[in-house]
Design an enzyme around this catalytic site. Structure first.
Site, PDB file in Angstrom:
ATOM      1  N   GLY A   1     -19.663  21.833  33.507  1.00 21.67           N
ATOM      2  CA  GLY A   1     -20.323  21.822  34.818  1.00 21.67           C
ATOM      3  C   GLY A   1     -21.836  21.944  34.784  1.00 21.67           C
TER       4      GLY A   1
ATOM      5  N   GLU B   1     -25.202  28.465  34.391  1.00 22.59           N
ATOM      6  CA  GLU B   1     -23.896  28.167  34.991  1.00 22.59           C
ATOM      7  C   GLU B   1     -24.054  27.223  36.175  1.00 22.59           C
ATOM      8  OE1 GLU B   1     -20.857  28.031  35.030  1.00 22.59           O
ATOM      9  OE2 GLU B   1     -19.816  29.840  34.367  1.00 22.59           O
ATOM     10  N   ASP B   2     -23.006  26.460  36.438  1.00 23.11           N
ATOM     11  CA  ASP B   2     -23.016  25.593  37.607  1.00 23.11           C
ATOM     12  C   ASP B   2     -22.682  26.364  38.881  1.00 23.11           C
ATOM     13  OD1 ASP B   2     -20.410  26.076  36.742  1.00 23.11           O
ATOM     14  OD2 ASP B   2     -19.707  24.023  37.016  1.00 23.11           O
TER      15      ASP B   2
ATOM     16  N   ASP C   1     -17.637  31.691  41.227  1.00 22.34           N
ATOM     17  CA  ASP C   1     -16.633  31.780  42.279  1.00 22.34           C
ATOM     18  C   ASP C   1     -16.084  33.219  42.258  1.00 22.34           C
ATOM     19  OD1 ASP C   1     -14.665  31.145  44.119  1.00 22.34           O
ATOM     20  OD2 ASP C   1     -13.592  29.741  42.867  1.00 22.34           O
TER      21      ASP C   1
ATOM     22  N   GLY D   1     -16.029  35.052  39.675  1.00 28.71           N
ATOM     23  CA  GLY D   1     -16.868  35.783  38.730  1.00 28.71           C
ATOM     24  C   GLY D   1     -16.139  36.093  37.437  1.00 28.71           C
TER      25      GLY D   1
ATOM     26  N   THR E   1     -14.765  34.120  35.035  1.00 25.01           N
ATOM     27  CA  THR E   1     -15.176  33.344  33.865  1.00 25.01           C
ATOM     28  C   THR E   1     -16.479  33.906  33.303  1.00 25.01           C
ATOM     29  OG1 THR E   1     -14.212  31.384  34.919  1.00 25.01           O
ATOM     30  CG2 THR E   1     -15.655  31.006  33.018  1.00 25.01           C
ATOM     31  N   LEU E   2     -17.445  34.044  34.181  1.00 27.97           N
ATOM     32  CA  LEU E   2     -18.761  34.506  33.745  1.00 27.97           C
ATOM     33  C   LEU E   2     -18.703  35.917  33.170  1.00 27.97           C
ATOM     34  CD1 LEU E   2     -21.725  33.815  33.555  1.00 27.97           C
ATOM     35  CD2 LEU E   2     -22.040  34.909  35.769  1.00 27.97           C
TER      36      LEU E   2
ATOM     37  N   LYS F   1     -20.732  31.185  45.219  1.00 32.19           N
ATOM     38  CA  LYS F   1     -19.816  31.392  46.356  1.00 32.19           C
ATOM     39  C   LYS F   1     -19.606  32.893  46.491  1.00 32.19           C
ATOM     40  CE  LYS F   1     -16.853  27.354  45.786  1.00 32.19           C
ATOM     41  NZ  LYS F   1     -15.461  26.966  45.502  1.00 32.19           N
TER      42      LYS F   1
ATOM     43  N   ARG G   1     -18.614  14.025  38.454  1.00 31.19           N
ATOM     44  CA  ARG G   1     -19.697  14.900  37.979  1.00 31.19           C
ATOM     45  C   ARG G   1     -21.057  14.212  38.074  1.00 31.19           C
ATOM     46  NH1 ARG G   1     -17.391  19.327  35.110  1.00 31.19           N
ATOM     47  NH2 ARG G   1     -15.457  18.855  34.037  1.00 31.19           N
TER      48      ARG G   1
HETATM   49  P1  IMP Z   1     -14.673  31.789  38.510  1.00 31.21           P
HETATM   50  O1  IMP Z   1     -14.188  32.302  37.194  1.00 31.21           O
HETATM   51  O2  IMP Z   1     -13.649  32.008  39.594  1.00 31.21           O
HETATM   52  O3  IMP Z   1     -16.018  32.336  38.913  1.00 31.21           O
HETATM   53  O4  IMP Z   1     -14.736  30.213  38.391  1.00 31.21           O
HETATM   54  C1  IMP Z   1     -15.836  29.572  37.974  1.00 31.21           C
HETATM   55  C2  IMP Z   1     -15.499  28.182  37.499  1.00 31.21           C
HETATM   56  O5  IMP Z   1     -14.535  27.537  38.365  1.00 31.21           O
HETATM   57  C3  IMP Z   1     -16.748  27.326  37.553  1.00 31.21           C
HETATM   58  O6  IMP Z   1     -17.454  27.397  36.347  1.00 31.21           O
HETATM   59  C4  IMP Z   1     -16.181  25.962  37.866  1.00 31.21           C
HETATM   60  O7  IMP Z   1     -15.837  25.309  36.664  1.00 31.21           O
HETATM   61  C5  IMP Z   1     -14.936  26.226  38.672  1.00 31.21           C
HETATM   62  N1  IMP Z   1     -15.179  26.105  40.128  1.00 31.21           N
HETATM   63  C6  IMP Z   1     -15.203  27.111  41.034  1.00 31.21           C
HETATM   64  N2  IMP Z   1     -15.433  26.656  42.269  1.00 31.21           N
HETATM   65  C7  IMP Z   1     -15.585  25.319  42.152  1.00 31.21           C
HETATM   66  C8  IMP Z   1     -15.875  24.257  43.099  1.00 31.21           C
HETATM   67  O8  IMP Z   1     -16.040  24.453  44.319  1.00 31.21           O
HETATM   68  N3  IMP Z   1     -15.963  23.006  42.584  1.00 31.21           N
HETATM   69  C9  IMP Z   1     -15.795  22.727  41.263  1.00 31.21           C
HETATM   70  N4  IMP Z   1     -15.537  23.677  40.341  1.00 31.21           N
HETATM   71  C10 IMP Z   1     -15.425  24.957  40.785  1.00 31.21           C
HETATM   72 MG    MG Z   2     -18.272  26.028  34.916  1.00 28.73          MG
END
Ligand code: IMP
Ligand code: MG
Length: 185
Positions: A48, A104-105, A108, A110, A112-113, A136, A170
């Site tokens: 991303g 990071e892109d 959401d 949090g 993953t990060l 978000k 993308r």
């Molecule tokens: P988290 O672990 O829930 O914070 O998810 C983060 C990852 O989910 C990001 O690095 C994206 O790859 C993916 N992601 C979360 N929301 C979106 C979205 O609205 N569009 C596309 N990818 C998303």
């Molecule tokens: Mg990502």
């Protein structure tokens, strides 16, 4: 057949010009903050981050190096992350003693990060900060420290500018909100 983006786009959330303007600001801010430790290693989280990284690093005016990590998050559904994060491709560089900025892109939940930060912190960098293009905020489940944010966005599924829907779209130069109920494949 993969539909043309016009058929799945509800509306453009952030247009190309607004993205570029904000990324230039972020680059300026980072260049100023790191002026006394001008050896940043930018760590992009694939895939991303691709478009953001390429514009962001060009907006930074102090020396910088770049490396990438690829991680997979597994969840109950395609659009939910569980926090079960696996490193698919690790960095090629040692980060011990370096000033590391994770790129990071979108953040959401949090989860993953959070895993990536803990993993990298254990390697003892001199400093470790995070820049994310999109946040978000209202979806956050795990607290993560974000030093630089491009845009705080509402809880909608977005695509374009590096972000995918099932690996497509993308390449679009803007961030769009997908129409409700769109499923590819
Ligand atoms: P988290 O672990 O829930 O914070 O998810 C983060 C990852 O989910 C990001 O690095 C994206 O790859 C993916 N992601 C979360 N929301 C979106 C979205 O609205 N569009 C596309 N990818 C998303
Ligand atoms: Mg990502």
């Amino acid at each position: 057949m993969i539909p043309d983006y016009h058929d799945i786009l509800d509306h453009i959330l952030i247009d190309e010009e607004t993205l570029q303007r904000r990324i230039t600001e972020l680059g300026t801010e980072v260049s100023r903050d790191y002026v006394h430790r001008p050896d940043i290693l930018l760590v992009g989280i694939l895939k991303g981050c691709m478009l953001f990284m390429s514009d962001f690093m060009r907006a930074i005016t102090i020396p910088n190096a770049v490396d990438f990590m690829d991680v997979a998050s597994y969840g109950s559904g395609v659009r939910e992350t569980s926090g079960d994060v696996r490193i698919l491709m690790d960095l090629h560089t040692s980060i011990t003693g370096r000033d590391v900025l994770i790129v990071e892109d979108i953040i959401d939940s949090g989860r993953t990060l959070n895993k990536v930060v803990n993993q990298l912190r254990s390697r003892n960098p001199a400093s470790l900060e995070v820049v994310t293009l999109l946040d978000k905020k209202e979806r956050r489940e795990v607290d993560v420290d974000i030093r630089y944010t491009g845009f705080v966005i509402p809880d909608a599924f977005v695509f374009g500018y590096g972000l995918d829907i099932d690996e497509y779209y993308r390449n679009l130069p803007f961030i769009g909100v997908v129409k409700k109920g769109v499923v590819l494949g």
